[in-house]
Structures are given as structure tokens and as C-alpha cells.
Design an enzyme around this catalytic site. Structure first.
Site, mmCIF file in Angstrom:
data_model
loop_
_atom_site.group_PDB
_atom_site.id
_atom_site.type_symbol
_atom_site.label_atom_id
_atom_site.label_comp_id
_atom_site.label_asym_id
_atom_site.label_seq_id
_atom_site.Cartn_x
_atom_site.Cartn_y
_atom_site.Cartn_z
ATOM 1 N N GLY A 48 60.776 55.970 -51.155
ATOM 2 C CA GLY A 48 59.504 55.868 -51.874
ATOM 3 C C GLY A 48 59.816 55.794 -53.357
ATOM 4 N N ALA A 49 59.232 54.810 -54.035
ATOM 5 C CA ALA A 49 59.641 54.516 -55.417
ATOM 6 C C ALA A 49 59.563 55.729 -56.358
ATOM 7 C CB ALA A 49 58.829 53.333 -55.945
ATOM 8 N N ARG A 88 69.721 51.570 -54.486
ATOM 9 C CA ARG A 88 68.708 50.687 -53.871
ATOM 10 C C ARG A 88 68.148 49.826 -55.008
ATOM 11 N NH1 ARG A 88 64.403 52.902 -49.846
ATOM 12 N NH2 ARG A 88 64.566 50.784 -49.034
ATOM 13 N N GLN A 192 57.835 53.778 -41.260
ATOM 14 C CA GLN A 192 57.362 54.752 -42.255
ATOM 15 C C GLN A 192 55.868 55.061 -42.056
ATOM 16 O OE1 GLN A 192 59.382 52.211 -42.901
ATOM 17 N NE2 GLN A 192 60.712 52.574 -44.644
ATOM 18 N N ASP A 233 57.018 48.980 -55.243
ATOM 19 C CA ASP A 233 58.375 49.348 -55.654
ATOM 20 C C ASP A 233 58.740 48.747 -57.000
ATOM 21 O OD1 ASP A 233 58.371 49.628 -52.574
ATOM 22 O OD2 ASP A 233 60.058 50.800 -53.336
ATOM 23 N N LYS A 244 56.888 47.327 -49.421
ATOM 24 C CA LYS A 244 57.496 47.287 -48.089
ATOM 25 C C LYS A 244 57.183 45.976 -47.371
ATOM 26 C CE LYS A 244 59.718 49.527 -46.492
ATOM 27 N NZ LYS A 244 61.158 49.193 -46.574
HETATM 28 O O1 MRU Z 1 62.031 51.439 -47.953
HETATM 29 P P1 MRU Z 1 61.069 52.493 -48.447
HETATM 30 O O2 MRU Z 1 60.540 53.362 -47.377
HETATM 31 O O3 MRU Z 1 61.637 53.261 -49.624
HETATM 32 O O4 MRU Z 1 59.850 51.655 -49.008
HETATM 33 C C1 MRU Z 1 58.840 52.349 -49.674
HETATM 34 C C2 MRU Z 1 57.660 51.532 -49.994
HETATM 35 O O5 MRU Z 1 57.638 50.334 -49.838
HETATM 36 C C3 MRU Z 1 56.526 52.274 -50.617
HETATM 37 O O6 MRU Z 1 55.316 51.676 -50.262
HETATM 38 C C4 MRU Z 1 56.681 52.232 -52.135
HETATM 39 O O7 MRU Z 1 57.934 52.730 -52.519
HETATM 40 C C5 MRU Z 1 55.625 53.015 -52.817
HETATM 41 S S1 MRU Z 1 55.810 54.760 -52.544
HETATM 42 C C6 MRU Z 1 54.561 55.540 -53.369
#
Ligand code: MRU
Length: 336
Positions: A48-49, A88, A192, A233, A244
Site C-alpha cells: 500500500g503506497a 518496489r 488484496q 500508487d 492496482k
Molecule cells: O501491490 P499492492 O498491494 O501494494 O498495491 C496497492 C494498491 O494498488 C493500492 O490501491 C494503493 O497502493 C493505494 S493504498 C492506499
């Protein structure tokens, strides 16, 4: 328990809530080296960002502590920081978190840690602000009706320091008595949505149902959804938003079905160095995430895959981007 926190015991460590184990178990991980932190980031134990932003900042504090204690060379210390920063690539918050504390390196680990903890507190406050701003905007746009809201991936407390971004708006609307039901996309391939978002919603006692990603368009076209809320992200200056994989399909379907589509994210997710989303680096992940499920093969041995972790939704499909500061009407040409 917080998704990510710092403990001063045993010389300093980062405590994470292992998101790969949910919804079956709540397991804490103690991270005392940068290699452990990078591993946790790569396998999505922390994800999550906004949470990655805090991991970046606290990670530099950890590297500083270890480097001061063991007398690392500047080259080794800086290499550890660079590896963490690029663990990442799509979520700009990870690099942002590292860059926020980097200027303090010369002042020592104490100064870096202090700033990292400030970043964590600021993230929690930003999430509350986004929640209120977003809920106000949706109440204004869709007055006097119990809302059916669709979301994708996980943008809740697990993806942030506290509360959540898109899910934070949903929580706020729920607290205001405005939510009828949340439709949580399961979010293939790592689920997720069903593992994390549904878990958070069940803890909060917010009514929800899980749908396969492929059912989102039909739910939108069937008139079952009043608004879509997702996180991001990385957001380019024109509002193009990486999130995502599967977010783009939802956005296109929402646009065609005339359903408002909101991106909710902190200012730290906005990358103003990019004019548009074409320059956003997309992380590709392993074949096994697609060819296997929980270690069991679900595809012929040796199948090739196409497994981008993120896609970019063009601004024209986004009703507005909501940050802790304001709402940007990007589909109308407003820039960030
Ligand atoms: O691969 P992930 O689970 O880190 O991807 C996360 C997402 O795409 C979330 O929607 C994004 O980071 C926003 S979190 C508030």
C-alpha cells in the site's frame, strides 16, 4: 495494532503486521535489518503506497542505526538505502519516504528517526482529512441516498499508517450513516480485496460483498453502484493515476455506465515530475502469482504470463482526485 511502527528495544527495529497471513492469522514481524525490510516489501508483507512511504523513512532510520553501530562505510550505507528506495518501483511513496529523511543523514540516526516518526503521524492525519473531504464531496454529489460503493485492492488502515485513503472515505461515510453496502473487488491475483479489504470491513462491521474482478463492469451496468473509490500508487500532474491492476477496467466501465469514479490518495502519491502517466514505471511480478494459487498449480507447467502489478487510468475517466488538501477535477482538465 498499527500496520507499521517503530520500537526502540533491542537497538531499534520496525514492527510490521504481516499482510500475507490475513485473513487467517494476525502475525507480527520484527524487522532489524534492511534485507529483512526489503524482503517484506517485495513479498507484500507490508504494502500500500502510504505504508510504503513510512517503511522507506523508517527503513533509513534502521539502516542509520545499524551503520552507526557496526561502523559501515558510507558506500555500504548508501547502497543499502538505494536498494530500499527501489524495492518496489511504482508506488512513488517508497522513494518519497526515503528522500524525505535523506537530507538528515548527516545529523545522525536520531534526527532521521524523529523525521520518520513525524511522517508516520502526518500520514495518519492526512488520511483523516482525505476521509472528511471525500465524504463531503460524495454527499454533495449524491445527496439523500444510501450509497453502494465499489472499491478495488486494499486502501484501508492496512495500506496506510492509520484509517485509509479510499477506504477511509468509505469509513467516514459509514460513520455518517450513508453506506448501504460496499462492493469489494477480490483483486486478482493476490486478492488484496477479499483478503484485506473484506477483513477490514468485517472488523468495522460495514456491510460488504466480494465480487470477482470480472463482475465489476456488470455490477456497474446493472445500476448496483453509486460511486467507485480507489487509491493510487503514483499520480502524474495531469491526474493520470497508477493503481492496482484492474483499476483501469473498472474506470472505463464506470465511465461508460456514467458512475462517478474517484481516486483518493495523499499528496505524497502525486509525482509532479511526470506530466502524464505514460512515464510511470509499472512493476511486473512473477509468473507463479498467476499460474499457482497458494502453492498449487492452476495452469499447465511452463505457461507464460502477463502479470503487471499496476495499470494507469487516464485522467479523463477520473471524476476527481481527492487528497488531504483538496479535490482536483482532473477529467475536466484541472491539473495537480
Ligand atoms: O501491490 P499492492 O498491494 O501494494 O498495491 C496497492 C494498491 O494498488 C493500492 O490501491 C494503493 O497502493 C493505494 S493504498 C492506499
Amino acid at each position: 495494532m498499527r500496520t507499521i511502527s517503530w520500537s526502540d528495544s533491542e537497538g531499534g527495529r520496525i514492527i510490521l503486521f504481516d499482510q500475507t497471513r490475513l485473513p487467517l492469522e494476525m502475525v507480527e514481524i520484527n524487522v532489524s535489518t534492511h534485507d529483512q525490510l526489503i524482503d517484506a516489501i517485495k513479498r507484500l508483507a507490508i504494502r500500500g503506497a502510504p505504508a510504503l512511504g513510512v517503511a522507506g523513512a523508517l527503513g533509513v532510520a534502521l539502516i542509520m542505526r545499524n551503520s552507526e553501530r557496526a561502523g559501515w562505510s558510507v558506500v555500504d550505507r548508501d547502497q543499502a538505502i538505494a536498494e530500499l528506495r527501489s524495492a518496489r518501483p511504482t508506488a512513488v511513496n517508497l522513494a518519497w519516504g526515503v528522500d524525505q529523511v535523506r537530507p538528515l543523514i548527516a545529523s545522525g540516526s536520531g534526527a532521521v528517526l524523529e523525521r520518520a516518526l513525524e511522517i508516520a503521524s502526518a500520514d495518519a492525519a492526512a488520511n483523516r482529512a482525505m476521509g472528511a473531504l471525500g465524504a463531503d464531496a460524495i454527499e454533495l454529489l449524491i445527496p439523500g441516498k444510501q450509497l453502494r460503493l465499489l472499491t478495488h485492492c486494499n486502501t484501508g488502515a492496512l495500506a496506510t499508517t492509520d484509517w485509509g485513503t479510499a477506504l477511509g472515505v468509505i469509513r467516514e461515510l459509514h460513520d455518517r450513516g450513508r453506506v448501504e453496502e460496499v462492493f469489494a473487488d477480490e483483486t486478482r491475483p493476490l486478492l488484496q480485496g477479499s483478503r484485506l479489504t473484506a477483513w477490514e470491513l468485517s472488523q468495522l462491521k460495514i456491510p460488504y460483498r466480494i465480487l470477482p474482478d470480472g463482475a465489476a463492469a456488470s455490477a456497474l451496468f446493472a445500476g448496483l453502484i453509486d460511486a467507485v473509490l480507489i487509491g493510487a500508487d503514483r499520480i502524474a500532474r495531469n491526474g493520470d493515476s497508477a493503481n492496482k491492476i484492474g483499476s483501469l477496467a473498472v474506470a472505463v466501465a464506470a465511465h461508460a455506465a456514467n458512475v462517478p469514479f474517484f481516486v483518493v490518495a495523499p499528496e505524497s502519491t502525486v509525482d509532479r515530475s511526470l506530466a502524464d502517466g505514460s512515464q510511470i514505471e509499472i512493476e511486473f511480478r512473477s509468473d507463479s502469482e498467476v499460474t499457482h494459487f497458494a502453492g498449487v498449480a492452476t495452469a499447465p507447467l511452463g505457461s507464460r504470463t502477463y502479470n503487471p502489478a499496476f495499470d494507469v487510468t487516464p485522467a479523463r475517466y477520473i471524476t476527481a482526485v481527492i487528497t488531504e488538501q483538496r479535490l482536483y477535477r482532473v477529467s475536466e482538465g484541472e491539473t495537480l
